[in-house]
Motif scaffolding. Structure first.
Motif: not given
Length: 136
Positions: A79-81, A116-117, A122-124, A127-130
């Motif tokens: 969905l992000w893609q 929005r994008h 930023h939220a992704i 959450k996904t980057t260590p």
């Protein structure tokens, strides 16, 4: 074998309404319908909100059902893609007269979709980057 019954009276009324709205607009599109930036902006908003919903569902499911959580995480990524591709398509369309500042009470669409994008991205990443925990 257990069967699952779904009570549609109160399951997810807002999600059902949004799905019905998309179904309506899909049927209303004709080959002569002109795609403009507002259509892409609305679709991008829907995808980013669905993206956040999938994120919450994956977090809720993952502890008890890791395999299902991984599938939801994959759908989350896809969905992000799709949202990224819509954002890119938005910027490749020519600016329509309806996109002028004086005609849009909320400001130009280009700022709305980009903000929005960026917020979703930023939220992704958060959450996904260590996280950098510094030196050990």
């Amino acid at each position: 074998m257990a069967t699952t019954t779904t009570d549609t009276s109160d399951a997810h009324p807002y999600l059902r309404a949004a799905t019905a709205g998309i179904r309506h607009h899909t049927r209303a599109l004709t080959p002569s319908t002109r795609t403009d930036r507002r259509h892409l902006d609305n679709l991008h908003e829907h995808l980013t909100r669905l993206h956040l919903l999938l994120d919450q569902l994956a977090d809720a499911v993952r502890p008890e059902h890791p395999a299902a959580g991984r599938h939801l995480a994959t759908a989350h990524l896809r969905l992000w893609q799709a949202a990224t591709s819509l954002h890119d398509a938005f910027h490749t369309l020519p600016t329509a007269p309806a996109c002028t500042l004086d005609r849009l009470p909320d400001g130009p669409l280009v700022l709305t979709i980009c903000q929005r994008h960026l917020a979703s991205g930023h939220a992704i990443r958060r959450k996904t980057t260590p996280a950098d925990h510094g030196p050990a």
